[in-house]
Design an enzyme around this catalytic site. Structure first.
Site, PDB file in Angstrom:
ATOM      1  N   SER A 199       0.707  -1.402   0.058  1.00 33.21           N
ATOM      2  CA  SER A 199       0.039   0.044   0.020  1.00 33.21           C
ATOM      3  C   SER A 199       0.973   1.381  -0.183  1.00 33.21           C
ATOM      4  CB  SER A 199      -0.760   0.067   1.110  1.00 33.21           C
ATOM      5  OG  SER A 199      -1.569   1.251   1.330  1.00 33.21           O
ATOM      6  N   TYR A 212      -1.482  -0.255  10.391  1.00 30.27           N
ATOM      7  CA  TYR A 212      -1.764  -0.629   8.833  1.00 30.27           C
ATOM      8  C   TYR A 212      -0.540  -0.400   8.278  1.00 30.27           C
ATOM      9  CZ  TYR A 212      -3.619  -1.245   4.501  1.00 30.27           C
ATOM     10  OH  TYR A 212      -4.017  -1.322   2.941  1.00 30.27           O
TER      11      TYR A 212
END
Length: 359
Positions: A199, A212
């Site tokens: 990501s 995350y």
């Protein structure tokens, strides 16, 4: 923060002037040519890379090849499983809930080549079961798509002990390592592909997404490790770095439910520091997530397809538009003090300073 930036700027001006004067005084012809050659080399290398990509688009034959995709209940995994089935691959779609809507939709719209398999990447026995089924099929495992992931958006010190960190890492990084290690013998035989979904958050750390971001940064590092350690095996490792896309991971209602649950599990002393009204702070910032999220996920799916079928895929696919490239990848290389200031400005803009009244 503003006073610090003003002081830094005062040092920036004389530093810039001094550096320019030094360059001007030491300005022989050979030095100018050296600078020009360096600049043109960077531009030429970039152009050569894109020409190479455009002119080397041979694709592999998908017939008889298996692709294992994790996290196919919804989002990227669900859509890539469908697209790969349309291309003619034998897709093994790993899902958490074989009887839920996502799995049922795949059964209805895909061919019989696609198999729905119960697969929780945090459980070694379920990973082993899927690998054994692939072996029993007699077909080569061409690609593993490590797509399964979860997202939680809370301050770093919320939750009981390190439970939030453990939950995110169990899926987003340990699950990736577990699936990759288990599939590696089959991938070495086929000289296949590993597609890891990282990501932009693995490069740019944003407020309340620390768990995350840490996990996705680890995915990037893991991709680099296995690519370099298996460079002579024939296995190609491709890393995707999507920007924000509208999937279940960025679903605001799901994130809000998780925040409330995690806040209730947080130690009372920490709860008092933030206060119950702090949860409203997130509600004010949620429109920022919605605004940044792309409604269509085709950019990510197309990148996954390229990583699987092209004979010469990229090492990294940065999925987003030109605004994303500037906002995320370019900004991530800014000095940290400026980056902290810009991120604080962005959050304050969407909350209109309301959080200051809550502390």
């Amino acid at each position: 923060m503003m006073s610090m930036l003003r002081k830094l700027f005062r040092y920036f001006i004389p530093s810039f002037i001094g550096t320019y004067l030094l360059w001007y005084l030491l300005n022989p012809v050979w030095f100018n040519h050296f600078c020009i050659i360096c600049f043109l080399s960077i531009i030429s290398w970039t152009m050569a890379y894109y020409f190479y990509e455009m002119l080397n688009q041979e694709t592999i034959d998908p017939s008889g090849k298996i692709v294992l995709v994790t996290g196919c209940d919804s989002g990227f995994g669900n859509q890539i499983a469908y697209r790969l089935d349309q291309l003619g691959f034998h897709v093994y779609a790993g899902v958490l809930f074989p009887d839920d809507d996502g799995a049922q939709q795949l059964r209805q719209k895909c061919s019989k080549r696609l198999k729905i398999l119960k697969l929780d990447v945090t459980k070694q026995e379920e990973v082993d079961n899927v690998v054994e089924q692939i072996k029993q099929s007699g077909k080569p495992l061409w690609a593993l798509v490590n797509n399964a992931g979860i997202a939680i958006s809370v301050p770093f010190d919320w939750g009981n002990d390190i439970d939030v960190y453990r939950k995110v890492f169990d899926v987003n990084i340990f699950g990736v390592v577990r699936a990759t290690k288990s599939c590696m013998p089959l991938l070495r035989q086929s000289k296949g592909r590993i597609i890891n979904v990282a990501s932009i958050c693995g490069r740019l750390t944003t407020t309340w997404t620390g768990h995350y971001c840490m996990a996705k940064h680890c995915v990037r590092v893991f991709s680099d490790i296995i690519r370099r350690e298996t460079i002579n095996s024939g296995v190609k490792v491709v890393t995707l770095e999507p920007a924000f896309f509208a999937t279940n991971l960025t679903n605001v209602e799901r994130l809000q439910r998780l925040r409330e649950k995690i806040f209730d599990e947080t130690h009372e002393e920490i709860q008092r520091v933030y206060g119950k009204n702090y949860l409203r702070y997130f509600t004010d910032t949620d429109p920022m997530i919605a605004l940044m999220s792309h409604k269509s996920i085709d950019l990510v799916i197309d990148a996954m397809i390229n990583g699987i079928i092209l004979c010469h895929p990229k090492l990294y696919y940065r999925c987003g538009n030109y605004i994303d490239l500037f906002m995320f990848w370019a900004i991530s290389h800014m000095p940290e003090i400026l980056l902290d200031y810009l991120l604080d400005m962005a959050v304050s803009y969407y909350t209109q300073g309301k959080h200051k009244k809550w502390n």
